[in-house]
Design an enzyme around this catalytic site. Structure first.
Site, PDB file in Angstrom:
ATOM      1  N   GLY A  18      12.282  -4.744   7.606  1.00  0.00           N
ATOM      2  CA  GLY A  18      11.033  -5.101   6.933  1.00  0.00           C
ATOM      3  C   GLY A  18      10.032  -5.716   7.876  1.00  0.00           C
ATOM      4  O   GLY A  18       8.953  -6.138   7.451  1.00  0.00           O
ATOM      5  N   SER A  19      10.409  -5.812   9.169  1.00  0.00           N
ATOM      6  CA  SER A  19       9.514  -6.340  10.192  1.00  0.00           C
ATOM      7  C   SER A  19       8.996  -7.720   9.793  1.00  0.00           C
ATOM      8  O   SER A  19       9.769  -8.607   9.481  1.00  0.00           O
ATOM      9  CB  SER A  19       8.382  -5.341  10.441  1.00  0.00           C
ATOM     10  OG  SER A  19       7.606  -5.707  11.554  1.00  0.00           O
ATOM     11  N   HIS A  20       7.686  -7.911   9.788  1.00  0.00           N
ATOM     12  CA  HIS A  20       7.082  -9.222   9.532  1.00  0.00           C
ATOM     13  C   HIS A  20       6.730  -9.420   8.057  1.00  0.00           C
ATOM     14  O   HIS A  20       6.129 -10.424   7.700  1.00  0.00           O
ATOM     15  CB  HIS A  20       5.805  -9.366  10.365  1.00  0.00           C
ATOM     16  CG  HIS A  20       4.766  -8.328  10.042  1.00  0.00           C
ATOM     17  ND1 HIS A  20       4.832  -7.049  10.550  1.00  0.00           N
ATOM     18  CD2 HIS A  20       3.678  -8.364   9.243  1.00  0.00           C
ATOM     19  CE1 HIS A  20       3.800  -6.347  10.091  1.00  0.00           C
ATOM     20  NE2 HIS A  20       3.089  -7.116   9.291  1.00  0.00           N
TER      21      HIS A  20
END
Length: 227
Positions: free
Chosen positions: A100-102
């Site tokens: 989901g990265s950031h």
């Protein structure tokens, strides 16, 4: 099975888990990628970050590939750059990480490199409806703990010629599984913040581009007079 078109972005695939990005949609994505990948004979490297939904989605992705006849190397929970490193280390062409990265904790997604090229989510949209959901072709999966190999190679090529005092803030993300070990092995004096991988992100939002998420790190660097 319907797939939300909203999850197909310009550079990746992402959406809210169970609402937009579902187990069934990830399996169909694997099948559509198998169509793109049909001419390749290489295995596909699969990794995942530490989000609460990542292992479930990774299993769905792997299942979709296996049903499409694609052999898999599963390297488990890793930071995104380590997935790219593994693809090159195994002399393969393709890899996918569930991450989901950031984004906030209820989001997740896929970052992809197929046949040595990044794949835009929009490239897969036209393939989804034409995928056969019932075909099953036997394929194999190999599970490899890759963290120690990565750390050994990095530390074997680095020499630190001064005493460095370093603070790292892993933000409870997947980097916590590798960064502290790596920094200790290269010989720095290390202070750790939030190294425990926790998909609830209990200390701060996992976006280091926002100054408010760097406050703990800034304060610790000042407190310890770190380099």
């Amino acid at each position: 099975m319907e797939v939300s078109k909203n999850i197909f972005k310009a550079y990746d695939i992402r959406g809210i888990y169970e609402k937009e990005l579902t187990i069934s949609s990830v399996k169909l994505i694997a099948k559509s990628l198998s169509e793109i990948y049909k001419k390749g004979n290489d295995k596909i490297v699969i990794g995942r970050d530490g989000r609460l939904s990542s292992e479930t989605l990774s299993n769905a992705l792997i299942e979709g590939f296996l049903e499409s006849g694609k052999d898999i190397i599963d390297i488990g929970q890793v930071p995104t750059p380590l997935l790219y490193y593994a693809v090159n280390y195994f002399r393969l062409n393709s890899g996918i990480i569930i991450t989901g990265s950031h984004n906030p904790k209820d989001y997740n997604g896929l970052k992809l490199v197929i046949n040595d090229k990044p794949v835009a989510g929009t490239e897969m949209l036209d393939l989804i409806d034409s995928i056969s959901k019932d075909d099953y072709i036997d394929a194999e999966i190999e599970r490899i703990d890759f963290l120690n190999q990565y750390v050994s190679e990095i530390t074997g090529s680095l020499e630190i010629d001064k005493n460095l005092k370093v603070v790292i803030d892993c933000g409870n993300g997947a980097a916590g599984a590798v960064a502290p070990l790596l920094f200790k092995k290269i010989g720095v004096k290390l202070s750790e913040l939030f190294s425990e991988v926790d998909g609830n992100f209990p200390n701060h939002h996992p976006d280091p581009s926002k100054p408010e998420n760097l406050k703990d790190l800034i304060n610790k660097v000042l407190e310890e007079n770190a380099d």
